[in-house]
Design an enzyme around this catalytic site. Structure first.
Site, PDB file in Angstrom:
ATOM      1  N   HIS A 261      17.011 -14.838 -37.484  1.00  0.00           N
ATOM      2  CA  HIS A 261      17.657 -13.471 -37.707  1.00  0.00           C
ATOM      3  C   HIS A 261      16.409 -13.292 -38.047  1.00  0.00           C
ATOM      4  O   HIS A 261      15.990 -12.365 -37.037  1.00  0.00           O
ATOM      5  CB  HIS A 261      18.865 -13.088 -38.074  1.00  0.00           C
ATOM      6  N   GLU A 262      15.806 -13.330 -39.184  1.00  0.00           N
ATOM      7  CA  GLU A 262      14.496 -12.570 -39.929  1.00  0.00           C
ATOM      8  C   GLU A 262      13.309 -13.643 -38.652  1.00  0.00           C
ATOM      9  O   GLU A 262      12.628 -12.501 -39.060  1.00  0.00           O
ATOM     10  CB  GLU A 262      14.639 -13.181 -41.278  1.00  0.00           C
TER      11      GLU A 262
ATOM     12  N   HIS B  81      12.657 -10.368 -36.824  1.00  0.00           N
ATOM     13  CA  HIS B  81      11.927  -9.405 -36.332  1.00  0.00           C
ATOM     14  C   HIS B  81      10.232  -9.808 -37.143  1.00  0.00           C
ATOM     15  O   HIS B  81       9.692  -8.568 -36.361  1.00  0.00           O
ATOM     16  CB  HIS B  81      12.783  -9.114 -37.767  1.00  0.00           C
TER      17      HIS B  81
ATOM     18  N   HIS C 227       7.780  -7.561 -34.492  1.00  0.00           N
ATOM     19  CA  HIS C 227       6.557  -6.558 -34.928  1.00  0.00           C
ATOM     20  C   HIS C 227       5.394  -7.358 -34.636  1.00  0.00           C
ATOM     21  O   HIS C 227       4.473  -6.882 -34.084  1.00  0.00           O
ATOM     22  CB  HIS C 227       6.436  -7.338 -36.646  1.00  0.00           C
TER      23      HIS C 227
END
Length: 238
Positions: free
Chosen positions: A109-110, A113, A117
């Protein structure tokens, strides 16, 4: 308790609008209990690949062709995050070195991100830009509102409510960012073969439970903002 006011005075005491606050609190508690329960359950299930959260993050970023992001370990539980300014994925104690399905889901999940980006995902850019404004709004709004009440200055209360609404906006913008990161995570976990089909379903449960905390936080903030608007409008009409 009387804190001053304007017109006939404004009283901060129990009234029907407190129901909105209580609903928000209950939603937040239920969401928190759900994520802890689900994470706790799947943190006991070892992944077939045996990969840790840190190794999962490394594999995903390498697969995505991203080489300028650092993966680091931080103390704590369920405080994993990605900082787009420093380009650091911070994984907590229960994720960094764990090879559980829950750890892999959170790490992925991270990395979702990170990919957002890297691809200039618009909602993430908006949320990042809103961080200082939201921090100011959440910290200063109540001080401004109380000052407006004490000095019987309605316009100051309006400013406080506007400041609080900026923090609410941040919570709302966070929702598509988090849901999109989870979708990216599940797809890439399948594409890289880190998790099998059955394991992917378990990872999805972890991510959906985590998403509930963001939904609850946004709902609680919206309900609190609605209460402020109702109180302010009521006293303006008195």
């Amino acid at each position: 308790m009387y804190l001053g006011g304007w017109g006939n005075g404004m009283y901060l005491m129990w009234d029907s609008t407190y129901i909105l606050v209580l609903v928000g609190v209950v939603l937040s508690l239920l969401a928190s209990a759900k994520v802890r329960s689900t994470f706790g359950r799947y943190s006991q299930v070892r992944s077939a690949s045996g990969m840790t959260g840190a190794q999962t993050a490394e594999r995903i970023l390498s697969y995505a062709g991203i080489r300028d992001v650092e993966i680091t370990h931080i103390s704590g539980q369920l405080n994993d995050h990605y900082n787009p300014k420093t380009k650091v994925v911070a994984l907590s104690d229960s994720v960094y070195g764990s090879n559980s399905l829950a750890a892999i889901a959170v790490a992925a999940h991270e990395c979702g991100h990170v990919i957002q980006h890297h691809k200039n995902y618009a909602p993430l850019s908006v949320r990042t830009a809103l961080v200082p404004v939201a921090n100011f709004g959440s910290g200063a709004s109540w001080i401004i509102i109380i000052a407006g009440i004490i000095f019987s200055f309605p316009s100051l209360i309006t400013v406080g409510i506007v400041c609080f609404s900026l923090a609410v906006l941040f919570q709302v913008i966070t929702l598509p960012v988090e849901f999109n990161a989870s979708r990216r995570a599940l797809v890439i976990l399948q594409d890289t073969g880190i998790l099998g089909n059955n394991e992917g379903k378990a990872a999805g449960k972890v991510l959906r439970a985590a998403a509930l905390t963001y939904v609850a936080a946004a709902a609680a903030s919206i309900l609190q903002l609605l209460r402020l608007i109702l109180l302010f409008g009521r006293n303006r009409n008195d």
